[in-house]
Design an enzyme around this catalytic site. Structure first.
Site, PDB file in Angstrom:
ATOM      1  NE  ARG A  46       2.841 -14.659 -11.183  1.00 15.74           N
ATOM      2  CZ  ARG A  46       2.571 -15.517 -12.196  1.00 15.74           C
ATOM      3  NH1 ARG A  46       2.559 -15.111 -13.439  1.00 15.74           N
ATOM      4  NH2 ARG A  46       2.332 -16.783 -11.937  1.00 15.74           N
ATOM      5  CE1 TYR A  98      16.623   5.751  -3.696  1.00 18.75           C
ATOM      6  CE2 TYR A  98      16.112   4.074  -5.329  1.00 18.75           C
ATOM      7  CZ  TYR A  98      16.198   4.475  -4.016  1.00 18.75           C
ATOM      8  OH  TYR A  98      15.858   3.600  -3.021  1.00 18.75           O
ATOM      9  CG  ASP A 170      13.126   7.985 -11.857  1.00 17.93           C
ATOM     10  OD1 ASP A 170      12.059   8.508 -11.469  1.00 17.93           O
ATOM     11  OD2 ASP A 170      13.871   7.327 -11.108  1.00 17.93           O
ATOM     12  CE  LYS A 195      10.374   7.506  -2.639  1.00 20.20           C
ATOM     13  NZ  LYS A 195      10.862   6.551  -3.574  1.00 20.20           N
TER      14      LYS A 195
HETATM   15  N1  PLP Z   1      13.613   6.665  -8.552  1.00 21.18           N
HETATM   16  C1  PLP Z   1      13.736   7.692  -7.695  1.00 21.18           C
HETATM   17  C2  PLP Z   1      14.078   9.052  -8.229  1.00 21.18           C
HETATM   18  C3  PLP Z   1      13.576   7.498  -6.328  1.00 21.18           C
HETATM   19  O1  PLP Z   1      13.722   8.527  -5.486  1.00 21.18           O
HETATM   20  C4  PLP Z   1      13.273   6.189  -5.850  1.00 21.18           C
HETATM   21  C5  PLP Z   1      13.117   5.913  -4.413  1.00 21.18           C
HETATM   22  O2  PLP Z   1      13.496   6.713  -3.581  1.00 21.18           O
HETATM   23  C6  PLP Z   1      13.140   5.147  -6.775  1.00 21.18           C
HETATM   24  C7  PLP Z   1      13.308   5.420  -8.126  1.00 21.18           C
HETATM   25  C8  PLP Z   1      12.829   3.740  -6.323  1.00 21.18           C
HETATM   26  O3  PLP Z   1      11.480   3.606  -6.000  1.00 21.18           O
HETATM   27  P1  PLP Z   1      10.908   2.624  -4.863  1.00 21.18           P
HETATM   28  O4  PLP Z   1      11.514   3.067  -3.562  1.00 21.18           O
HETATM   29  O5  PLP Z   1       9.438   2.822  -4.958  1.00 21.18           O
HETATM   30  O6  PLP Z   1      11.337   1.247  -5.220  1.00 21.18           O
END
Ligand code: PLP
Length: 379
Positions: A46, A98, A170, A195
């Protein structure tokens, strides 16, 4: 070391026991100790695992950071960052995020007494109007999901430093190939590794990178205590995916440009959101902070209600109608009912996420097939 070399080698040495060139999948939960505490630096998976450690070092190198931490999803990474805060703290963030980030802020952390300000950050000076003695963090996404607004990272970083706020970026949409926020003053860079970094739509994972050792220790404590850490098989798959990140990103950008240009002149399309057009908002900032403009494009349709938008979204044969983005295959998504459904209608519409908006993740297939598919789907 240059980006392509880091993508292939960073964090990865031949395996010390066998000489294996590829980092082995250390599929173990625990590690032998000669006597209590006498171990080889690994105790329990972990907290630490050699396959994950190789990936974390590689991710840090790609973002020009010292430390990396991998999480079992992007949201797991976001959750860990928010746990740095205490009740009463305030966060300044964008108004086009998001949907899952908006949801965790408003439905989880707001309940723990943290206050969020969702602002249009196209002019970062607006931050000054909302900072008070409780403000601790600025959280930005750029380009934003799904309206591709560009936020000036350097300008936000300058204000954050002046006001003693932690800046988290992000960087999922740009990927480390197109943009390195640490070089522009970010304290933490977050990724949905699911992604572009993973790149093959076969792993869900998140990551944080940072330079400050004390911040790394605090985040590692949360990561180990809360336990949203990924397993060795997923870590291996992402290490494998990263080896072609630079090649994939070049192809995403090339196809993205051609798709954006095709859509701009199309009679069925009202507006194309893509930061590469000279007349798109903050294009000069995009040029300054990004190496290219990527393969994420959103469009609004002319004279299309929800039903007509659904009809178009379901018409595609090469683009797949699905959530997520950044994989080698092209995807189409209807944010209002899919990725951003957790945002109240009025709030999302204010940020431009209307019912006639579709988001494309342009993959690396042959461009002729992609353009042909768009032509037939929009007819
Ligand atoms: N940040 C962005 C810009 C995203 O597009 C996403 C998911 O689509 C996330 C965070 C969240 O990531 P995860 O789906 O890997 O939990």
């Amino acid at each position: 070391m240059k980006f392509a070399t880091k993508a292939i080698h960073a964090g990865q040495e031949p395996d010390p026991t066998t000489g294996a060139v590829m980092t082995p999948i250390y599929q173990t939960s625990t590690y032998w100790q000669a006597s209590p505490g006498d171990n080889k630096g690994y105790e329990y998976s972990r907290g630490t695992n050699p396959t994950r450690k190789a990936l974390e070092d590689c991710l840090a190198a790609l973002e020009n950071a010292k430390y990396g931490l991998a999480f079992s999803s992007g949201m797991g990474a976001t959750d860990a960052v928010m746990k740095l805060l205490l009740p009463g703290d305030e966060v300044i963030t964008g108004n086009d995020l998001y949907g899952g980030s908006y949801r965790i802020f408003t439905k989880i952390f707001a309940n723990y007494g943290i206050k969020f300000h969702f602002l249009d950050l196209s002019d970062p000076a607006i931050i000054y109007d909302y900072v008070n003695e409780n403000t601790k963090m600025v959280w930005i996404e750029t380009p934003t999901n799904p309206t591709m607004q560009v936020v000036d990272i350097e300008a936000v970083s300058k204000i954050s430093k002046e006001k003693n706020l932690m800046l988290v970026v992000d960087n999922t949409f740009a990927s480390p190939y197109l943009q390195n926020p640490m070089d522009m003053g970010a304290d933490v860079v977050m990724h949905s590794v699911t992604k572009y970094i993973g790149g093959h739509s076969d792993v869900v994972m998140g990551a944080l990178v940072m330079n400050d050792e004390e911040l790394y220790q605090r985040l590692w404590f949360i990561y180990n205590s809360c336990g949203a850490t990924p397993g060795p098989m997923d870590s291996f798959l992402v290490l494998r995916g990263i080896k072609t990140l630079h090649l994939r990103m070049k192809a995403h950008c090339e196809n993205g440009r051609k798709v954006a240009e095709f859509l701009k002149g199309h009679p069925k399309v009202k507006h194309v959101f893509w930061p590469g057009f000279p007349d798109s908002p903050n294009h000069e900032i995009a040029k300054k902070q990004m190496r290219d403009f990527g393969g994420m494009i959103s469009i609004t349709l002319n004279d299309a209600d929800l039903q007509e938008t659904f009809r178009v979204a379901s018409n595609f044969k090469v683009f797949t109608l699905a959530e997520s983005l950044g994989g080698v295959e092209s995807l189409i998504n209807h944010p209002a009912t899919m990725t951003h459904a957790s945002i109240p209608k009025e709030t999302r519409e204010k940020a431009g996420v209307t019912d006639n908006l579709l988001r494309l993740s342009v993959g690396v297939e042959d461009i002729d097939d992609l353009l042909e598919d768009l032509k037939q789907a929009l007819s």
